[in-house]
Design a protein around this motif. Structure first.
Motif, PDB file in Angstrom:
ATOM      1  N   SER A  33       3.561  -1.294  -6.898  1.00 57.28           N
ATOM      2  CA  SER A  33       4.736  -0.502  -7.279  1.00 57.28           C
ATOM      3  C   SER A  33       5.591  -0.110  -6.092  1.00 57.28           C
ATOM      4  CB  SER A  33       4.297   0.757  -8.039  1.00 57.28           C
ATOM      5  OG  SER A  33       3.746   1.735  -7.159  1.00 57.28           O
ATOM      6  N   ILE A  34       5.052  -0.212  -4.863  1.00 55.70           N
ATOM      7  CA  ILE A  34       5.804   0.263  -3.700  1.00 55.70           C
ATOM      8  C   ILE A  34       6.207  -0.824  -2.726  1.00 55.70           C
ATOM      9  CG2 ILE A  34       4.673   2.527  -3.810  1.00 55.70           C
ATOM     10  CD1 ILE A  34       3.107   1.659  -1.231  1.00 55.70           C
ATOM     11  N   GLU A  35       5.499  -1.949  -2.716  1.00 54.68           N
ATOM     12  CA  GLU A  35       5.649  -2.880  -1.590  1.00 54.68           C
ATOM     13  C   GLU A  35       7.063  -3.432  -1.470  1.00 54.68           C
ATOM     14  OE1 GLU A  35       5.780  -6.402  -1.491  1.00 54.68           O
ATOM     15  OE2 GLU A  35       5.777  -6.796  -3.646  1.00 54.68           O
ATOM     16  N   GLY A  36       7.770  -3.634  -2.575  1.00 55.30           N
ATOM     17  CA  GLY A  36       9.116  -4.187  -2.503  1.00 55.30           C
ATOM     18  C   GLY A  36      10.109  -3.280  -1.810  1.00 55.30           C
ATOM     19  N   ALA A  37       9.864  -1.981  -1.821  1.00 50.96           N
ATOM     20  CA  ALA A  37      10.797  -1.030  -1.214  1.00 50.96           C
ATOM     21  C   ALA A  37      10.814  -1.132   0.306  1.00 50.96           C
ATOM     22  CB  ALA A  37      10.435   0.390  -1.633  1.00 50.96           C
ATOM     23  N   PHE A  38       9.799  -1.769   0.899  1.00 53.10           N
ATOM     24  CA  PHE A  38       9.706  -1.863   2.355  1.00 53.10           C
ATOM     25  C   PHE A  38      10.516  -3.038   2.915  1.00 53.10           C
ATOM     26  CE2 PHE A  38       6.291   0.869   1.237  1.00 53.10           C
ATOM     27  CZ  PHE A  38       5.989   1.633   2.355  1.00 53.10           C
ATOM     28  N   GLU A  39      10.928  -3.950   2.052  1.00 57.44           N
ATOM     29  CA  GLU A  39      11.650  -5.137   2.508  1.00 57.44           C
ATOM     30  C   GLU A  39      12.968  -4.752   3.191  1.00 57.44           C
ATOM     31  OE1 GLU A  39      12.533  -8.905   3.483  1.00 57.44           O
ATOM     32  OE2 GLU A  39      10.637  -8.238   2.600  1.00 57.44           O
ATOM     33  N   GLY A  40      13.168  -5.277   4.405  1.00 59.97           N
ATOM     34  CA  GLY A  40      14.416  -5.059   5.118  1.00 59.97           C
ATOM     35  C   GLY A  40      14.536  -3.728   5.827  1.00 59.97           C
ATOM     36  N   LYS A  41      13.498  -2.913   5.809  1.00 60.32           N
ATOM     37  CA  LYS A  41      13.563  -1.608   6.456  1.00 60.32           C
ATOM     38  C   LYS A  41      13.111  -1.702   7.914  1.00 60.32           C
ATOM     39  CE  LYS A  41      14.826   0.316   2.594  1.00 60.32           C
ATOM     40  NZ  LYS A  41      14.762  -0.883   1.714  1.00 60.32           N
ATOM     41  N   ASP A  42      13.701  -0.884   8.750  1.00 59.54           N
ATOM     42  CA  ASP A  42      13.339  -0.839  10.167  1.00 59.54           C
ATOM     43  C   ASP A  42      12.209   0.149  10.437  1.00 59.54           C
ATOM     44  OD1 ASP A  42      15.530  -2.588  11.102  1.00 59.54           O
ATOM     45  OD2 ASP A  42      16.806  -0.936  10.418  1.00 59.54           O
ATOM     46  N   VAL A  43      12.266   1.293   9.727  1.00 63.90           N
ATOM     47  CA  VAL A  43      11.298   2.375   9.948  1.00 63.90           C
ATOM     48  C   VAL A  43      10.881   2.942   8.594  1.00 63.90           C
ATOM     49  CG1 VAL A  43      10.914   4.656  10.977  1.00 63.90           C
ATOM     50  CG2 VAL A  43      12.365   2.997  12.154  1.00 63.90           C
ATOM     51  N   ALA A  44       9.616   3.291   8.470  1.00 71.12           N
ATOM     52  CA  ALA A  44       9.142   4.026   7.295  1.00 71.12           C
ATOM     53  C   ALA A  44       8.579   5.366   7.762  1.00 71.12           C
ATOM     54  CB  ALA A  44       8.059   3.238   6.558  1.00 71.12           C
ATOM     55  N   VAL A  45       8.844   6.394   6.991  1.00 80.13           N
ATOM     56  CA  VAL A  45       8.291   7.721   7.246  1.00 80.13           C
ATOM     57  C   VAL A  45       7.450   8.094   6.036  1.00 80.13           C
ATOM     58  CG1 VAL A  45       8.778  10.136   7.798  1.00 80.13           C
ATOM     59  CG2 VAL A  45      10.371   8.342   8.550  1.00 80.13           C
ATOM     60  N   ASN A  46       6.156   8.290   6.247  1.00 80.93           N
ATOM     61  CA  ASN A  46       5.244   8.585   5.138  1.00 80.93           C
ATOM     62  C   ASN A  46       4.987  10.082   5.050  1.00 80.93           C
ATOM     63  OD1 ASN A  46       3.418   8.420   3.045  1.00 80.93           O
ATOM     64  ND2 ASN A  46       1.700   7.862   4.360  1.00 80.93           N
ATOM     65  N   LEU A  47       5.576  10.696   4.025  1.00 83.41           N
ATOM     66  CA  LEU A  47       5.454  12.140   3.830  1.00 83.41           C
ATOM     67  C   LEU A  47       4.587  12.500   2.629  1.00 83.41           C
ATOM     68  CD1 LEU A  47       9.212  13.162   4.324  1.00 83.41           C
ATOM     69  CD2 LEU A  47       7.379  13.220   6.037  1.00 83.41           C
ATOM     70  N   VAL A  48       4.075  11.518   1.923  1.00 86.23           N
ATOM     71  CA  VAL A  48       3.340  11.797   0.685  1.00 86.23           C
ATOM     72  C   VAL A  48       2.109  12.641   0.995  1.00 86.23           C
ATOM     73  CG1 VAL A  48       2.058  10.805  -1.231  1.00 86.23           C
ATOM     74  CG2 VAL A  48       4.167   9.721  -0.443  1.00 86.23           C
ATOM     75  N   ALA A  49       1.965  13.749   0.281  1.00 88.77           N
ATOM     76  CA  ALA A  49       0.820  14.635   0.516  1.00 88.77           C
ATOM     77  C   ALA A  49       0.615  15.552  -0.675  1.00 88.77           C
ATOM     78  CB  ALA A  49       1.030  15.471   1.777  1.00 88.77           C
ATOM     79  N   LEU A  50      -0.633  15.843  -0.935  1.00 90.79           N
ATOM     80  CA  LEU A  50      -0.974  16.920  -1.856  1.00 90.79           C
ATOM     81  C   LEU A  50      -0.968  18.233  -1.086  1.00 90.79           C
ATOM     82  CD1 LEU A  50      -3.984  15.276  -3.740  1.00 90.79           C
ATOM     83  CD2 LEU A  50      -1.588  15.368  -4.460  1.00 90.79           C
ATOM     84  N   SER A  51      -0.788  19.319  -1.800  1.00 87.54           N
ATOM     85  CA  SER A  51      -0.780  20.620  -1.147  1.00 87.54           C
ATOM     86  C   SER A  51      -2.187  21.028  -0.720  1.00 87.54           C
ATOM     87  CB  SER A  51      -0.221  21.680  -2.095  1.00 87.54           C
ATOM     88  OG  SER A  51      -0.413  22.971  -1.547  1.00 87.54           O
TER      89      SER A  51
END
Length: 297
Positions: A55-73
């Motif tokens: 569900s996520i891998e296609g969103a990374f195509e063509g990007k220079d940088v990714a910032v991963n903020l996903v977190a539970l409290s």
């Protein structure tokens, strides 16, 4: 620069997206629910769940940088129990790293947590520590942030404190002596954007805190005091608090449990605040008092 903000509709993500846009970057926000009124105009959106790779891998195509903020409290017991931390923080990070590597993303900025340690005292801290290991062993250029608690509009730290520590007669585990180093969301967003832009930060793990070290009791006094209410702390022995939260955690819908009790047994403060790596001094950062004053106007 094309930046993918994973978990970008969350508290920190919306502020970071705005900061990156202001700096002239192209920003895509990846989220399970990308529709958000808090996102600034001009942000592209993508739908996906980090626990489901396809569900996520296609969103990374063509990007220079990714910032991963996903977190539970770390403040509330997750539905699904402590294992949910490992599913989201560890499994989600594994999927983010894999997608970034397969689509040629050059850099990953990873939001971790102060005290992250695979052998730490809470499931949240252990899962964050294991996720860091995944990032550091990847083929990517990486930067890891370990912030203390973050406050600001849309954040949960101040509302949580007011709920945990009610005004007037205020029972607090250990007398509320647990230490925090709250940092304003605008300040951390600026540093995250710097890390995304500047390759001098690659390979660094930054422990980041705000300008003050405050106890839970002090935070409660400031939060309620801004609304004209007093706080008179009644110390609750940590052992007794642990029993109460342990029992409460077994009740469906009860927001806290034994993991949250354990988190109150150690301070959430930096030994050496790494804000100087971003050209910041403590006096440059917004204090909790200043934020509360602005919010009460």
């Amino acid at each position: 620069m094309k930046v993918l903000v994973v978990g970008g509709t969350g508290f920190v993500g919306t502020h970071l997206a705005a900061e990156l846009l202001d700096r002239g970057h192209e920003v895509t926000v990846l989220s399970r629910s990308p529709e958000s009124d808090d996102l600034p105009p001009g942000v592209e959106t993508a739908r996906g769940d980090v626990t489901a790779y396809d569900s996520i891998e296609g969103a990374f195509e063509g990007k220079d940088v990714a910032v991963n903020l996903v977190a539970l409290s770390p403040l509330f017991k997750p539905s699904g129990g402590d294992e949910k931390h490992f599913e989201v923080h560890l499994g989600g990070t594994e999927n983010v790293v894999k997608a970034a590597e397969e689509h040629g993303v050059s850099k990953l900025v990873q939001m971790s947590a102060l005290g992250a340690d695979p052998n730490g005292p809470t499931a949240y801290i252990r899962s964050k520590g294991e996720a860091e290991d995944v990032v550091r062993s990847s083929e990517l250029d990486w930067v890891v942030f370990r912030p203390s608690v973050i406050f600001g509009d849309g954040g949960e730290f101040v509302p949580f404190t007011k709920k945990l520590a009610p005004p007037y007669l205020t029972p607090l585990p250990g007398g509320g002596k647990t230490g925090f180093q709250p940092i304003w969301v605008g300040d951390i967003a600026s540093m995250l954007a710097d890390a995304a832009e500047d390759d001098d930060h690659v390979g660094q793990v930054y422990e980041i805190g705000g300008p003050e070290k405050l106890t839970l009791a002090e935070v409660a006094r400031k939060a309620h005091g801004a609304e004209g209410r007093s706080v008179n702390v009644v110390p609750v022995p940590m052992g007794l608090a642990g029993i109460g939260l342990g029992i409460g955690g077994k009740i469906p819908g009860f927001p806290m449990g034994s993991d949250q009790y354990r988190s109150l047994k150690f301070d959430n403060t930096t030994d050496d605040n790494d804000i100087d790596a971003f050209g910041k001094r403590a006096s440059d950062l917004k204090t909790l008092d200043a934020y509360l004053r602005d919010s009460s106007r």
